[in-house]
Design a protein around this motif. Structure first.
Motif, PDB file in Angstrom:
ATOM      1  N   UNK A  42       0.826  -1.207   0.000  1.00  0.00           N
ATOM      2  CA  UNK A  42       0.000   0.000   0.000  1.00  0.00           C
ATOM      3  C   UNK A  42       0.863   1.261   0.000  1.00  0.00           C
ATOM      4  N   UNK A  43       0.230   2.393  -0.289  1.00  0.00           N
ATOM      5  CA  UNK A  43       0.932   3.671  -0.280  1.00  0.00           C
ATOM      6  C   UNK A  43       1.432   4.006   1.115  1.00  0.00           C
ATOM      7  N   UNK A  44       0.639   3.662   2.139  1.00  0.00           N
ATOM      8  CA  UNK A  44       1.055   3.910   3.519  1.00  0.00           C
ATOM      9  C   UNK A  44       2.314   3.121   3.866  1.00  0.00           C
ATOM     10  N   UNK A  45       2.359   1.866   3.421  1.00  0.00           N
ATOM     11  CA  UNK A  45       3.535   1.031   3.665  1.00  0.00           C
ATOM     12  C   UNK A  45       4.748   1.567   2.908  1.00  0.00           C
ATOM     13  N   UNK A  46       4.514   2.040   1.679  1.00  0.00           N
ATOM     14  CA  UNK A  46       5.594   2.642   0.905  1.00  0.00           C
ATOM     15  C   UNK A  46       6.159   3.863   1.622  1.00  0.00           C
ATOM     16  N   UNK A  47       5.263   4.682   2.162  1.00  0.00           N
ATOM     17  CA  UNK A  47       5.704   5.893   2.863  1.00  0.00           C
ATOM     18  C   UNK A  47       6.523   5.549   4.103  1.00  0.00           C
ATOM     19  N   UNK A  48       6.130   4.496   4.820  1.00  0.00           N
ATOM     20  CA  UNK A  48       6.875   4.066   5.999  1.00  0.00           C
ATOM     21  C   UNK A  48       8.274   3.576   5.622  1.00  0.00           C
ATOM     22  N   UNK A  49       8.355   2.842   4.515  1.00  0.00           N
ATOM     23  CA  UNK A  49       9.659   2.357   4.053  1.00  0.00           C
ATOM     24  C   UNK A  49      10.529   3.533   3.606  1.00  0.00           C
ATOM     25  N   UNK A  50       9.913   4.504   2.928  1.00  0.00           N
ATOM     26  CA  UNK A  50      10.651   5.687   2.483  1.00  0.00           C
ATOM     27  C   UNK A  50      11.147   6.493   3.679  1.00  0.00           C
ATOM     28  N   UNK A  51      10.325   6.554   4.733  1.00  0.00           N
ATOM     29  CA  UNK A  51      10.734   7.264   5.941  1.00  0.00           C
ATOM     30  C   UNK A  51      11.920   6.559   6.595  1.00  0.00           C
ATOM     31  N   UNK A  96      14.431  16.031  -1.834  1.00  0.00           N
ATOM     32  CA  UNK A  96      15.047  14.897  -1.144  1.00  0.00           C
ATOM     33  C   UNK A  96      14.439  14.676   0.242  1.00  0.00           C
ATOM     34  N   UNK A  97      14.008  15.762   0.881  1.00  0.00           N
ATOM     35  CA  UNK A  97      13.468  15.672   2.240  1.00  0.00           C
ATOM     36  C   UNK A  97      11.943  15.615   2.267  1.00  0.00           C
ATOM     37  N   UNK A  98      11.336  15.373   1.116  1.00  0.00           N
ATOM     38  CA  UNK A  98       9.877  15.429   1.001  1.00  0.00           C
ATOM     39  C   UNK A  98       9.160  14.438   1.919  1.00  0.00           C
ATOM     40  N   UNK A  99       9.702  13.227   2.065  1.00  0.00           N
ATOM     41  CA  UNK A  99       9.066  12.229   2.919  1.00  0.00           C
ATOM     42  C   UNK A  99       9.025  12.707   4.370  1.00  0.00           C
ATOM     43  N   UNK A 100      10.127  13.308   4.819  1.00  0.00           N
ATOM     44  CA  UNK A 100      10.186  13.840   6.183  1.00  0.00           C
ATOM     45  C   UNK A 100       9.204  15.000   6.348  1.00  0.00           C
ATOM     46  N   UNK A 101       9.104  15.829   5.330  1.00  0.00           N
ATOM     47  CA  UNK A 101       8.167  16.959   5.346  1.00  0.00           C
ATOM     48  C   UNK A 101       6.732  16.450   5.473  1.00  0.00           C
ATOM     49  N   UNK A 102       6.407  15.414   4.704  1.00  0.00           N
ATOM     50  CA  UNK A 102       5.063  14.828   4.755  1.00  0.00           C
ATOM     51  C   UNK A 102       4.804  14.167   6.110  1.00  0.00           C
ATOM     52  N   UNK A 103       5.817  13.519   6.657  1.00  0.00           N
ATOM     53  CA  UNK A 103       5.657  12.820   7.935  1.00  0.00           C
ATOM     54  C   UNK A 103       5.267  13.799   9.046  1.00  0.00           C
ATOM     55  N   UNK A 104       5.895  14.978   9.064  1.00  0.00           N
ATOM     56  CA  UNK A 104       5.586  15.975  10.085  1.00  0.00           C
ATOM     57  C   UNK A 104       4.423  16.891   9.668  1.00  0.00           C
ATOM     58  N   UNK A 105       3.873  16.610   8.493  1.00  0.00           N
ATOM     59  CA  UNK A 105       2.719  17.369   7.968  1.00  0.00           C
ATOM     60  C   UNK A 105       3.023  18.872   7.907  1.00  0.00           C
ATOM     61  N   UNK A 106       4.188  19.176   7.371  1.00  0.00           N
ATOM     62  CA  UNK A 106       4.633  20.568   7.297  1.00  0.00           C
ATOM     63  C   UNK A 106       4.338  21.183   5.933  1.00  0.00           C
ATOM     64  N   UNK A 107       4.283  22.486   5.932  1.00  0.00           N
ATOM     65  CA  UNK A 107       4.164  23.234   4.685  1.00  0.00           C
ATOM     66  C   UNK A 107       5.474  23.990   4.470  1.00  0.00           C
ATOM     67  N   UNK A 108       6.166  23.717   3.370  1.00  0.00           N
ATOM     68  CA  UNK A 108       7.421  24.405   3.066  1.00  0.00           C
ATOM     69  C   UNK A 108       7.139  25.541   2.093  1.00  0.00           C
ATOM     70  N   UNK A 109       7.480  26.748   2.493  1.00  0.00           N
ATOM     71  CA  UNK A 109       7.276  27.920   1.645  1.00  0.00           C
ATOM     72  C   UNK A 109       8.613  28.390   1.094  1.00  0.00           C
TER      73      UNK A 109
END
Length: 229
Positions: A42-51, A96-109
């Motif tokens: 699943x996408x959730x599992x993929x995200x965990x592996x990427x993290x 490169x840090x997008x997975x970490x950004x998504x994990x913390x639910x951040x908005x990068x401006x």
């Protein structure tokens, strides 16, 4: 002194090698698994592996920082100047840090559509920005905004990252770029402060200075300024 340095370098080189070997194995295994099994999980599992992969890459970079800081005990940083677009470099690091950004639910401006060409050591400046950006992401309040700003002022290029995170007392802020000093305890996180120390040494070698500001409304700004040729 020369023999002591030689023995120390040999010892550190062995430690670095012993750490890097399993880290590389983990990175290769995770990358291979993502390539071959991405359609079966699943996408959730993929995200965990990427993290997890991101954490392994971070650990690998931490080992590199340790090795670089160790060399600084006896050597000065040698710079290889070149002209490059720092906007492109920053965008690649955000990706490169997008997975970490998504994990913390951040908005990068980071709104900069034009090229900004600077003359500096690209690899070393990348290390500094990566350290600052990683810190800002790791220590930011969840679901908050991390803002990157670039300006030029009086023949200087200025890079700043603003985030929402706990206020840092002046006495701690004053010491934060020293070796093994850290403000991780404010965030219930672990850290040894080598990344900020190395960043300061790199920017000093560029004849620049680090930026560190903290406000009681839980706004923190970190960055650097370097001369424009």
């Amino acid at each position: 002194m020369a023999k002591l340095k030689e023995k120390k370098d040999e010892y550190v080189a062995k430690i670095v090698h012993d750490l890097k070997t399993p880290i590389y194995a983990q990175i290769s295994a995770l990358q291979s698994f993502l390539t071959t099994a991405s359609e079966k999980i699943s996408q959730e599992e993929q995200d965990l592996i990427k993290l997890t992969l991101n954490s392994c890459n971070y650990l690998n970079k931490l080992v590199e920082i340790f090795n670089s800081v160790n060399k600084l005990n006896f050597e000065t940083i040698k710079l290889n100047y070149e002209k490059f677009d720092i906007v492109e470099l920053i965008n690649s690091l955000i990706y490169e840090l997008n997975i970490l950004i998504k994990y913390y639910e951040l908005n990068i401006t980071f709104d900069c559509s034009r090229k900004i060409i600077i003359n500096a050591d690209k690899l070393q400046i990348k290390r500094v920005i990566e350290n600052l950006l990683s810190n800002s992401i790791n220590y930011a309040f969840k679901k908050s905004t991390v803002e990157i700003n670039l300006t030029t002022q009086k023949n200087q290029f200025i890079f700043e990252i603003t985030n929402k995170s706990p206020y840092i007392e002046p006495e701690i802020l004053k010491e934060i770029f020293k070796k093994y000093k850290t403000h991780s305890s404010l965030y219930n996180k672990n850290g040894v402060g080598l990344g900020l120390y190395l960043s300061k040494e790199i920017i000093n070698a560029h004849l620049g200075s680090m930026i560190a500001k903290s406000y009681e409304n839980n706004t923190n700004i970190f960055g650097f300024r370097i001369p424009i040729d």
